[in-house]
Scaffold this motif. Structure first.
Motif, PDB file in Angstrom:
ATOM      1  N   UNK A  96      45.581  33.395  38.025  1.00  0.00           N
ATOM      2  CA  UNK A  96      44.899  34.515  39.196  1.00  0.00           C
ATOM      3  C   UNK A  96      45.552  33.774  40.625  1.00  0.00           C
ATOM      4  N   UNK A  97      45.319  33.663  41.900  1.00  0.00           N
ATOM      5  CA  UNK A  97      45.609  33.301  43.131  1.00  0.00           C
ATOM      6  C   UNK A  97      44.700  33.847  43.635  1.00  0.00           C
ATOM      7  N   UNK A  98      43.736  33.229  44.726  1.00  0.00           N
ATOM      8  CA  UNK A  98      43.089  33.109  45.359  1.00  0.00           C
ATOM      9  C   UNK A  98      42.749  34.288  45.882  1.00  0.00           C
ATOM     10  N   UNK A  99      41.510  35.245  47.039  1.00  0.00           N
ATOM     11  CA  UNK A  99      41.719  35.966  48.100  1.00  0.00           C
ATOM     12  C   UNK A  99      41.091  35.301  49.178  1.00  0.00           C
ATOM     13  N   UNK A 100      41.175  35.943  49.639  1.00  0.00           N
ATOM     14  CA  UNK A 100      40.869  35.554  51.189  1.00  0.00           C
ATOM     15  C   UNK A 100      38.765  35.914  51.167  1.00  0.00           C
ATOM     16  N   UNK A 101      38.650  37.055  50.726  1.00  0.00           N
ATOM     17  CA  UNK A 101      37.279  37.373  50.293  1.00  0.00           C
ATOM     18  C   UNK A 101      36.765  37.554  48.913  1.00  0.00           C
ATOM     19  N   UNK A 102      35.200  37.300  47.946  1.00  0.00           N
ATOM     20  CA  UNK A 102      35.515  37.628  47.116  1.00  0.00           C
ATOM     21  C   UNK A 102      33.754  37.567  46.665  1.00  0.00           C
ATOM     22  N   UNK A 103      33.990  38.102  45.963  1.00  0.00           N
ATOM     23  CA  UNK A 103      31.979  38.772  46.574  1.00  0.00           C
ATOM     24  C   UNK A 103      31.904  38.780  44.715  1.00  0.00           C
ATOM     25  N   UNK A 104      30.605  38.447  44.563  1.00  0.00           N
ATOM     26  CA  UNK A 104      29.751  37.805  43.461  1.00  0.00           C
ATOM     27  C   UNK A 104      29.759  38.927  42.344  1.00  0.00           C
ATOM     28  N   UNK A 105      29.591  38.815  40.618  1.00  0.00           N
ATOM     29  CA  UNK A 105      29.661  39.845  39.974  1.00  0.00           C
ATOM     30  C   UNK A 105      28.329  39.938  40.096  1.00  0.00           C
TER      31      UNK A 105
END
Length: 291
Positions: free
Chosen positions: A247-256
């Motif tokens: 998977x490619x990284x996104x500019x915005x990632x939320x915690x589980x």
């Protein structure tokens, strides 16, 4: 065909338009402090790199964040994209980024390139001078390379961490002028709201450019700390995975465990289109709820 001289003046006009676009305040009068914007660049489908998160050291980013344009990247789009980045750094008192960024980008220093873009000297308070923002590195682990150029720049660098991260950094060889702020017990994450207020109280910093990475930006959005979103969309499509299926990284990632309903809402104030990039400025008007 446009002459090289005519192209030079057209380029200069577009660069001035970009500076004006990012310099104008969204709100007139006194801004709330601390005031934080995030400054991100992504493909149309939201990816920030063409390599997986585990391969970012060797993967080309969507935009170059070094000090100078690399060979082959001197296009209109690349220059405008870099200028959006440098304008934000020129206007901010400090740039905040994660230790993840320093590990993935061995050359980044969050320093405006006044040699490449001399018009930036007049952006901050209309003064003809160079401004280098304070660098704020937020890290939970304290896993930082003391030889990274971030720690030898011509402006203060502050590391914000918890007690465990601070203990790890003691004795690793950081320059003595690097300030370490202990903002949480060893087993707890840093409270970024407290971090902003401590930086304002102790160093007089009020305007912040949050450079990421994605998890840091996600935490800032979740905690309601982002006033403004500055997003550059590159006219490229990366897809969800790299050539190896990672998977490619996104500019915005939320915690589980972060509840995205109701989803954050943006009010778009300004849009600047170019053939290669779409530049947006928006205010965040609704925040997430935690489960």
């Amino acid at each position: 065909m446009r002459s090289p001289r005519g192209l030079m003046f057209a380029t200069r006009g577009k660069l001035k338009e970009m500076v004006d676009f990012f310099s104008a305040p969204l709100k007139q009068g006194r801004l709330p402090t601390p005031y934080v914007w995030c400054n991100a660049c992504a493909t149309i489908d939201g990816r920030i790199s063409f390599g997986s998160g585990t391969q970012q050291h060797d993967a080309p980013p969507v935009r170059h964040v070094g000090e100078v344009l690399p060979p082959g990247r001197g296009s209109f789009g690349s220059k405008l994209d870099l200028l959006s980045l440098y304008t934000g750094w020129t206007l901010a008192d400090a740039v905040i980024g994660s230790g993840e960024i320093l590990r993935a980008e061995p050359r980044v220093t969050w320093t405006p390139n006044y040699h490449e873009f001399p018009m930036l000297r007049h952006v901050r308070c209309g003064q003809s001078r160079t401004h280098v923002p304070v660098a704020v590195v937020a890290t939970q682990s304290g896993d930082l390379d003391p030889k990274h150029p971030m720690f030898s720049r011509d402006a203060p660098t502050v590391v914000c961490t918890n007690d465990a991260g601070a203990d790890r950094l003691v004795g690793v060889g950081l320059p003595p002028d690097v300030k370490i702020l202990r903002l949480a017990p060893a087993c707890e994450p840093v409270d970024f709201g407290r971090m902003l207020h401590e930086l304002q109280r102790t160093l007089g910093l009020s305007v912040f450019d949050c450079a990421g990475g994605g998890r840091l930006l996600g935490a800032f959005v979740t905690q309601g700390l982002i006033n403004e979103v500055r997003l550059t969309l590159a006219a490229q499509i990366a897809g969800a995975c790299d050539a190896h299926g990672e998977p490619l990284p996104s500019w915005l990632t939320f915690a589980p465990g972060t509840n995205v309903h109701p989803s954050p809402q943006l009010h778009i104030h300004r849009v600047l289109p170019t053939p290669t990039h779409l530049f947006l400025r928006a205010s965040l008007i609704q925040h997430l709820e935690q489960t």
